[in-house]
Scaffold this motif. Structure first.
Motif, PDB file in Angstrom:
ATOM      1  N   GLU A  34      -2.657 -15.268  -5.983  1.00  0.00           N
ATOM      2  CA  GLU A  34      -2.172 -15.944  -7.191  1.00  0.00           C
ATOM      3  C   GLU A  34      -0.875 -16.700  -6.910  1.00  0.00           C
ATOM      4  O   GLU A  34      -0.684 -17.831  -7.374  1.00  0.00           O
ATOM      5  CB  GLU A  34      -1.959 -14.923  -8.303  1.00  0.00           C
ATOM      6  CG  GLU A  34      -3.259 -14.360  -8.873  1.00  0.00           C
ATOM      7  CD  GLU A  34      -3.017 -13.198  -9.812  1.00  0.00           C
ATOM      8  OE1 GLU A  34      -1.838 -12.876 -10.064  1.00  0.00           O
ATOM      9  OE2 GLU A  34      -4.004 -12.596 -10.275  1.00  0.00           O
ATOM     10  N   LYS A  54      -4.916  -9.930  -4.297  1.00  0.00           N
ATOM     11  CA  LYS A  54      -5.052 -10.787  -5.479  1.00  0.00           C
ATOM     12  C   LYS A  54      -3.686 -11.304  -5.929  1.00  0.00           C
ATOM     13  O   LYS A  54      -3.545 -12.484  -6.290  1.00  0.00           O
ATOM     14  CB  LYS A  54      -5.728 -10.015  -6.610  1.00  0.00           C
ATOM     15  CG  LYS A  54      -7.210  -9.740  -6.365  1.00  0.00           C
ATOM     16  CD  LYS A  54      -7.825  -9.036  -7.570  1.00  0.00           C
ATOM     17  CE  LYS A  54      -9.320  -8.842  -7.394  1.00  0.00           C
ATOM     18  NZ  LYS A  54      -9.948  -8.201  -8.565  1.00  0.00           N
ATOM     19  N   THR A  55      -2.680 -10.447  -5.899  1.00  0.00           N
ATOM     20  CA  THR A  55      -1.324 -10.869  -6.274  1.00  0.00           C
ATOM     21  C   THR A  55      -0.807 -11.934  -5.325  1.00  0.00           C
ATOM     22  O   THR A  55      -0.219 -12.944  -5.743  1.00  0.00           O
ATOM     23  CB  THR A  55      -0.377  -9.658  -6.282  1.00  0.00           C
ATOM     24  OG1 THR A  55      -0.841  -8.699  -7.243  1.00  0.00           O
ATOM     25  CG2 THR A  55       1.038 -10.067  -6.634  1.00  0.00           C
ATOM     26  N   PRO A  68      -5.837  -5.190  -4.970  1.00  0.00           N
ATOM     27  CA  PRO A  68      -4.882  -5.741  -5.943  1.00  0.00           C
ATOM     28  C   PRO A  68      -3.739  -6.510  -5.283  1.00  0.00           C
ATOM     29  O   PRO A  68      -3.320  -7.562  -5.790  1.00  0.00           O
ATOM     30  CB  PRO A  68      -4.382  -4.496  -6.680  1.00  0.00           C
ATOM     31  CG  PRO A  68      -5.502  -3.519  -6.570  1.00  0.00           C
ATOM     32  CD  PRO A  68      -6.093  -3.752  -5.204  1.00  0.00           C
ATOM     33  N   HIS A  76       0.819  -1.215   0.000  1.00  0.00           N
ATOM     34  CA  HIS A  76       0.000   0.000   0.000  1.00  0.00           C
ATOM     35  C   HIS A  76       0.854   1.267   0.000  1.00  0.00           C
ATOM     36  O   HIS A  76       0.409   2.311  -0.487  1.00  0.00           O
ATOM     37  CB  HIS A  76      -0.932   0.000   1.212  1.00  0.00           C
ATOM     38  CG  HIS A  76      -1.837   1.189   1.253  1.00  0.00           C
ATOM     39  ND1 HIS A  76      -2.920   1.341   0.409  1.00  0.00           N
ATOM     40  CD2 HIS A  76      -1.814   2.302   2.034  1.00  0.00           C
ATOM     41  CE1 HIS A  76      -3.524   2.484   0.671  1.00  0.00           C
ATOM     42  NE2 HIS A  76      -2.874   3.093   1.649  1.00  0.00           N
ATOM     43  N   GLU A  95     -11.001  -7.533  -3.127  1.00  0.00           N
ATOM     44  CA  GLU A  95     -10.707  -6.804  -4.357  1.00  0.00           C
ATOM     45  C   GLU A  95      -9.385  -6.052  -4.303  1.00  0.00           C
ATOM     46  O   GLU A  95      -8.975  -5.444  -5.303  1.00  0.00           O
ATOM     47  CB  GLU A  95     -11.839  -5.830  -4.683  1.00  0.00           C
ATOM     48  CG  GLU A  95     -13.111  -6.500  -5.189  1.00  0.00           C
ATOM     49  CD  GLU A  95     -12.865  -7.301  -6.466  1.00  0.00           C
ATOM     50  OE1 GLU A  95     -12.235  -6.754  -7.402  1.00  0.00           O
ATOM     51  OE2 GLU A  95     -13.269  -8.482  -6.519  1.00  0.00           O
TER      52      GLU A  95
END
Length: 219
Positions: free
Chosen positions: A207, A203-204, A200, A30, A198
């Motif tokens: 994955e 999400k990274t 980002p 962030h 949500e």
């Protein structure tokens, strides 16, 4: 990075399982600062030796910033908030900041029943599992905290204190657990869960976690 800007290196454990590592990762992402990442797989013959190279406590996460070394997820987040104030990792309002620190401290030291029985396992789906004594009470308390923060301080955005803060970094692993164990949530908590999912950076992280080999001890 230039000589005037020391390199940031975050050392984390296996991403599928390490809730402690996820928290400072989200906070550091962030800030928008470039950083290097080192991942130490769990439950390998040399895991302890590799962790000892980075953390005097023998645990991860750890952060290196030039000659400075910080271990413990909350200590790392506090350091990031102090070093990069433009990231607003704590609320600016005094009352909101006090509440944010309180809910983070409660997460840092509490909810032992949920921690022990609903361990973080991003790739898994375990509906109905982990409902040991005391877990329902932990889930209820977490939802009460989320509702209070959203109602009192969340008008400026979708997170606990409106904009993203350390509080959201600390409750992101709980969001992951609620997905894994398919925990039913109230409307405010569902909306907050969806906002966190949500992110980002989350999400990274997810994955990468899905690509890791499973750790036998956690299966």
């Amino acid at each position: 990075m230039s000589e005037l800007t020391p390199e940031l290196t975050l050392i984390v454990a296996s991403k599928n399982y390490s809730s402690w590592s996820l928290r400072p990762y989200l906070a550091l992402a962030h800030t928008g600062q470039p950083f290097r990442e080192v991942m130490v797989p769990l439950d390998e013959p040399d895991t302890a030796a590799k962790i000892a190279q980075h953390s005097p406590s023998g645990r991860l996460p750890a952060l290196r910033h030039g000659a400075i070394s910080i271990w413990d997820s909350l200590a790392i987040c506090e350091y990031l908030a102090e070093t990069f104030p433009q990231a607003r990792l704590w609320p600016q309002d005094k009352e909101a900041r006090a509440v944010a620190r309180s809910v983070v401290a409660e997460m840092h030291s509490g909810f032992s029943n949920l921690r022990q029985n609903m361990t973080m396992d991003i790739r898994a789906r375990k509906p109905g599992k982990g409902r040991a004594p005391g877990v329902a009470e932990d889930i209820a308390r977490i939802q009460a905290l989320w509702n209070e923060c959203r109602t009192r301080f969340g008008q400026g955005g979708p997170f606990l204190f409106g904009h993203f803060t350390i509080a959201d970094a600390f409750y992101a692993p709980v969001v992951s657990r609620f997905v894994t164990y398919e925990v039913e949530l109230d409307a405010v908590s569902r909306s907050y869960r969806d906002a966190v999912l949500e992110l980002p950076a989350l999400k990274t992280w997810t994955e990468a976690a899905l690509k890791e080999p499973p750790v036998k001890r956690y299966q």
